[in-house]
Design a protein around this motif. Structure first.
Motif, PDB file in Angstrom:
ATOM      1  N   LEU A 161       0.809  -1.212   0.000  1.00  0.00           N
ATOM      2  CA  LEU A 161       0.000   0.000   0.000  1.00  0.00           C
ATOM      3  C   LEU A 161       0.845   1.266   0.000  1.00  0.00           C
ATOM      4  O   LEU A 161       0.390   2.312  -0.458  1.00  0.00           O
ATOM      5  CB  LEU A 161      -0.950   0.000   1.199  1.00  0.00           C
ATOM      6  CG  LEU A 161      -1.940  -1.165   1.235  1.00  0.00           C
ATOM      7  CD1 LEU A 161      -2.910  -0.985   2.381  1.00  0.00           C
ATOM      8  CD2 LEU A 161      -2.694  -1.269  -0.093  1.00  0.00           C
ATOM      9  N   THR A 162       2.034   1.210   0.565  1.00  0.00           N
ATOM     10  CA  THR A 162       2.961   2.339   0.478  1.00  0.00           C
ATOM     11  C   THR A 162       4.326   1.806   0.079  1.00  0.00           C
ATOM     12  O   THR A 162       4.627   0.631   0.281  1.00  0.00           O
ATOM     13  CB  THR A 162       3.098   3.093   1.824  1.00  0.00           C
ATOM     14  OG1 THR A 162       3.592   2.187   2.813  1.00  0.00           O
ATOM     15  CG2 THR A 162       1.765   3.644   2.278  1.00  0.00           C
ATOM     16  N   ASN A 163       5.144   2.671  -0.452  1.00  0.00           N
ATOM     17  CA  ASN A 163       6.488   2.252  -0.823  1.00  0.00           C
ATOM     18  C   ASN A 163       7.335   2.003   0.419  1.00  0.00           C
ATOM     19  O   ASN A 163       7.229   2.747   1.400  1.00  0.00           O
ATOM     20  CB  ASN A 163       7.170   3.332  -1.663  1.00  0.00           C
ATOM     21  CG  ASN A 163       6.731   3.278  -3.108  1.00  0.00           C
ATOM     22  OD1 ASN A 163       6.036   2.353  -3.523  1.00  0.00           O
ATOM     23  ND2 ASN A 163       7.113   4.270  -3.878  1.00  0.00           N
ATOM     24  N   PRO A 164       8.200   0.993   0.415  1.00  0.00           N
ATOM     25  CA  PRO A 164       9.188   0.861   1.481  1.00  0.00           C
ATOM     26  C   PRO A 164      10.083   2.103   1.510  1.00  0.00           C
ATOM     27  O   PRO A 164      10.212   2.805   0.505  1.00  0.00           O
ATOM     28  CB  PRO A 164       9.994  -0.382   1.083  1.00  0.00           C
ATOM     29  CG  PRO A 164       9.124  -1.118   0.125  1.00  0.00           C
ATOM     30  CD  PRO A 164       8.319  -0.069  -0.589  1.00  0.00           C
ATOM     31  N   VAL A 165      10.669   2.370   2.660  1.00  0.00           N
ATOM     32  CA  VAL A 165      11.576   3.512   2.801  1.00  0.00           C
ATOM     33  C   VAL A 165      13.010   3.020   2.639  1.00  0.00           C
ATOM     34  O   VAL A 165      13.410   2.030   3.266  1.00  0.00           O
ATOM     35  CB  VAL A 165      11.391   4.191   4.170  1.00  0.00           C
ATOM     36  CG1 VAL A 165      12.413   5.310   4.357  1.00  0.00           C
ATOM     37  CG2 VAL A 165       9.970   4.737   4.291  1.00  0.00           C
ATOM     38  N   LEU A 166      13.771   3.686   1.806  1.00  0.00           N
ATOM     39  CA  LEU A 166      15.174   3.331   1.586  1.00  0.00           C
ATOM     40  C   LEU A 166      16.055   4.275   2.393  1.00  0.00           C
ATOM     41  O   LEU A 166      16.040   5.493   2.178  1.00  0.00           O
ATOM     42  CB  LEU A 166      15.519   3.424   0.098  1.00  0.00           C
ATOM     43  CG  LEU A 166      16.915   2.945  -0.311  1.00  0.00           C
ATOM     44  CD1 LEU A 166      17.063   1.449  -0.054  1.00  0.00           C
ATOM     45  CD2 LEU A 166      17.174   3.266  -1.777  1.00  0.00           C
ATOM     46  N   LEU A 167      16.809   3.725   3.352  1.00  0.00           N
ATOM     47  CA  LEU A 167      17.701   4.540   4.168  1.00  0.00           C
ATOM     48  C   LEU A 167      18.968   4.900   3.392  1.00  0.00           C
ATOM     49  O   LEU A 167      19.278   4.290   2.364  1.00  0.00           O
ATOM     50  CB  LEU A 167      18.075   3.791   5.447  1.00  0.00           C
ATOM     51  CG  LEU A 167      16.921   3.393   6.375  1.00  0.00           C
ATOM     52  CD1 LEU A 167      17.467   2.699   7.623  1.00  0.00           C
ATOM     53  CD2 LEU A 167      16.068   4.597   6.749  1.00  0.00           C
ATOM     54  N   ASP A 168      19.702   5.869   3.891  1.00  0.00           N
ATOM     55  CA  ASP A 168      20.928   6.315   3.223  1.00  0.00           C
ATOM     56  C   ASP A 168      21.951   5.192   3.093  1.00  0.00           C
ATOM     57  O   ASP A 168      22.759   5.191   2.155  1.00  0.00           O
ATOM     58  CB  ASP A 168      21.551   7.489   3.990  1.00  0.00           C
ATOM     59  CG  ASP A 168      20.719   8.758   3.874  1.00  0.00           C
ATOM     60  OD1 ASP A 168      19.886   8.839   2.942  1.00  0.00           O
ATOM     61  OD2 ASP A 168      20.890   9.660   4.716  1.00  0.00           O
ATOM     62  N   ASN A 169      21.928   4.236   4.043  1.00  0.00           N
ATOM     63  CA  ASN A 169      22.886   3.132   3.990  1.00  0.00           C
ATOM     64  C   ASN A 169      22.428   1.979   3.101  1.00  0.00           C
ATOM     65  O   ASN A 169      23.078   0.937   3.030  1.00  0.00           O
ATOM     66  CB  ASN A 169      23.189   2.616   5.401  1.00  0.00           C
ATOM     67  CG  ASN A 169      21.968   1.982   6.071  1.00  0.00           C
ATOM     68  OD1 ASN A 169      20.885   1.936   5.488  1.00  0.00           O
ATOM     69  ND2 ASN A 169      22.146   1.513   7.296  1.00  0.00           N
ATOM     70  N   GLY A 170      21.268   2.161   2.450  1.00  0.00           N
ATOM     71  CA  GLY A 170      20.755   1.132   1.554  1.00  0.00           C
ATOM     72  C   GLY A 170      19.767   0.175   2.182  1.00  0.00           C
ATOM     73  O   GLY A 170      19.160  -0.641   1.478  1.00  0.00           O
ATOM     74  N   ASP A 171      19.572   0.241   3.507  1.00  0.00           N
ATOM     75  CA  ASP A 171      18.625  -0.645   4.170  1.00  0.00           C
ATOM     76  C   ASP A 171      17.190  -0.294   3.775  1.00  0.00           C
ATOM     77  O   ASP A 171      16.852   0.877   3.569  1.00  0.00           O
ATOM     78  CB  ASP A 171      18.761  -0.549   5.688  1.00  0.00           C
ATOM     79  CG  ASP A 171      20.004  -1.255   6.201  1.00  0.00           C
ATOM     80  OD1 ASP A 171      20.725  -1.869   5.386  1.00  0.00           O
ATOM     81  OD2 ASP A 171      20.255  -1.190   7.426  1.00  0.00           O
ATOM     82  N   VAL A 172      16.350  -1.322   3.695  1.00  0.00           N
ATOM     83  CA  VAL A 172      14.943  -1.155   3.341  1.00  0.00           C
ATOM     84  C   VAL A 172      14.099  -1.261   4.611  1.00  0.00           C
ATOM     85  O   VAL A 172      14.245  -2.215   5.389  1.00  0.00           O
ATOM     86  CB  VAL A 172      14.505  -2.222   2.323  1.00  0.00           C
ATOM     87  CG1 VAL A 172      13.009  -2.114   2.038  1.00  0.00           C
ATOM     88  CG2 VAL A 172      15.301  -2.075   1.027  1.00  0.00           C
ATOM     89  N   VAL A 173      13.222  -0.282   4.814  1.00  0.00           N
ATOM     90  CA  VAL A 173      12.406  -0.216   6.029  1.00  0.00           C
ATOM     91  C   VAL A 173      10.931  -0.296   5.659  1.00  0.00           C
ATOM     92  O   VAL A 173      10.470   0.379   4.727  1.00  0.00           O
ATOM     93  CB  VAL A 173      12.691   1.089   6.802  1.00  0.00           C
ATOM     94  CG1 VAL A 173      11.756   1.222   8.002  1.00  0.00           C
ATOM     95  CG2 VAL A 173      14.150   1.121   7.256  1.00  0.00           C
ATOM     96  N   ILE A 174      10.181  -1.132   6.408  1.00  0.00           N
ATOM     97  CA  ILE A 174       8.740  -1.264   6.209  1.00  0.00           C
ATOM     98  C   ILE A 174       8.025  -1.162   7.563  1.00  0.00           C
ATOM     99  O   ILE A 174       8.648  -0.906   8.594  1.00  0.00           O
ATOM    100  CB  ILE A 174       8.380  -2.599   5.510  1.00  0.00           C
ATOM    101  CG1 ILE A 174       8.806  -3.799   6.375  1.00  0.00           C
ATOM    102  CG2 ILE A 174       9.003  -2.680   4.130  1.00  0.00           C
ATOM    103  CD1 ILE A 174       8.276  -5.139   5.868  1.00  0.00           C
ATOM    104  N   ASP A 175       6.744  -1.379   7.531  1.00  0.00           N
ATOM    105  CA  ASP A 175       5.854  -1.269   8.690  1.00  0.00           C
ATOM    106  C   ASP A 175       6.404  -1.990   9.926  1.00  0.00           C
ATOM    107  O   ASP A 175       6.821  -3.141   9.861  1.00  0.00           O
ATOM    108  CB  ASP A 175       4.492  -1.864   8.308  1.00  0.00           C
ATOM    109  CG  ASP A 175       3.411  -1.590   9.310  1.00  0.00           C
ATOM    110  OD1 ASP A 175       3.434  -2.208  10.383  1.00  0.00           O
ATOM    111  OD2 ASP A 175       2.537  -0.750   9.020  1.00  0.00           O
ATOM    112  N   GLY A 176       6.357  -1.293  11.076  1.00  0.00           N
ATOM    113  CA  GLY A 176       6.896  -1.858  12.314  1.00  0.00           C
ATOM    114  C   GLY A 176       6.108  -3.025  12.866  1.00  0.00           C
ATOM    115  O   GLY A 176       6.607  -3.761  13.721  1.00  0.00           O
TER     116      GLY A 176
END
Length: 308
Positions: A161-176
């Motif tokens: 439903l939303t795009n994952p967040v890409l951190l500056d270090n390349g890690d992918v972040v999604i819903d907690g």
């Protein structure tokens, strides 16, 4: 037993300090958390810390930015979410999002909806922590500094439903909600000596009534079973160290967005009723364990002992 009549929130005031308020995943039923917040804050009690993941992160973010009017602002936010395009995906849109055709548009819709509530406000020094899932490291990501809006977009970044967040270090972040569906361990790590959980649960599809062709419901049922297990184990583990009061407005069936007001009423009634029952049973809570209005839920603590 507590023989004296008093305001039930006095039970919260007497908990070991610092006390953390925790709200986790619950999908559409997270709306009930806003009404539960109204009950626990009504008579002046305030948590020292607050931790939220998934939908619960939205309510905790409001507590961070509008502490004096948190229930009213959270209710307004959830009502707006309930009628927003971002919350009305439908399975055709989910399929398009999975193919990469909708995620960016819905993310922009979320930003436009949330900006008026959080703007450029910061989490720093609010005592509030939001929890996302670092998918690259397969671990919770705790966020207690920086812009509230950025933190919410990570902690409530529902896949598809939303795009994952890409951190500056390349890690992918999604819903907690995937790493911390009930972020009590993060509250413990933040220094909590007692925890109050406003549980909105994770709805369970009636899988026996679902045709085999409805593969997506089978997948959802499997994911939710895993999240429920994870939430129960985390609460049991945290209850080895601190007292945890659980007030629950969990709804076992599907909750639709047009039930927003109904779920607000249910959350308000559930929290008030359960808090009153707990206060009638306990004059003070200080020992580690799980405390609920239902005796059987204390089985969680026995499970925790077996985990040692």
């Amino acid at each position: 037993m507590n023989a004296n009549r008093r305001n039930p929130t006095a039970l919260l005031t007497d908990l070991p300090r610092p006390t953390a308020l925790v709200l986790g995943a619950g999908e559409q039923n997270c709306v009930a958390g806003a009404a539960m917040l109204e009950v626990v804050l009504a008579d002046g009690w305030r948590p020292d810390l607050a931790v939220g993941s998934s939908g619960g992160a939205l309510t905790v973010a409001v507590l961070a930015t509008s502490p004096d009017q948190a229930p009213q602002v959270a209710t307004a936010l959830w009502r707006e979410i309930a009628t927003s395009r971002a919350s009305q995906p439908g399975w055709p849109r989910v399929a398009r999002a999975a193919a990469g055709g909708e995620g960016q548009a819905i993310t922009k819709t979320w930003v436009a909806l949330l900006e008026p509530y959080f703007g450029d406000l910061l989490l720093d020094d609010t005592g509030c922590t939001l929890v996302a899932t670092n998918l690259s490291r397969q671990a919770p990501l705790t966020i207690d500094t920086g812009p509230v809006l950025d933190a919410v977009l990570m902690a409530a970044a529902h896949p598809v439903l939303t795009n994952p967040v890409l951190l500056d270090n390349g890690d992918v972040v999604i819903d907690g909600g995937f790493a911390a569906p009930q972020p009590v361990l993060q509250a413990l790590a933040a220094g909590a000596k007692s925890i109050v959980v406003l549980d909105t649960g994770r709805p369970e599809p009636h899988i026996s009534a679902v045709p085999p062709a409805r593969w997506y419901r089978v997948v959802l049922a499997a994911v939710r079973a895993q999240l429920d297990s994870k939430a129960s184990l985390d609460v049991a583990a945290a209850a080895l160290s601190v007292p945890i009061i659980v007030l629950s407005a969990a709804e076992p069936g599907w909750v639709q967005w047009d039930q927003c007001d109904e779920r607000l009423d249910a959350g308000r009634l559930a929290a008030a009723d359960q808090l009153a029952k707990l206060d009638a049973r306990w004059s003070k809570i200080s020992a580690a364990g799980v405390y609920t209005a239902a005796d059987e839920v204390r089985l969680d603590r026995r499970l925790a002992h077996r985990m040692r």
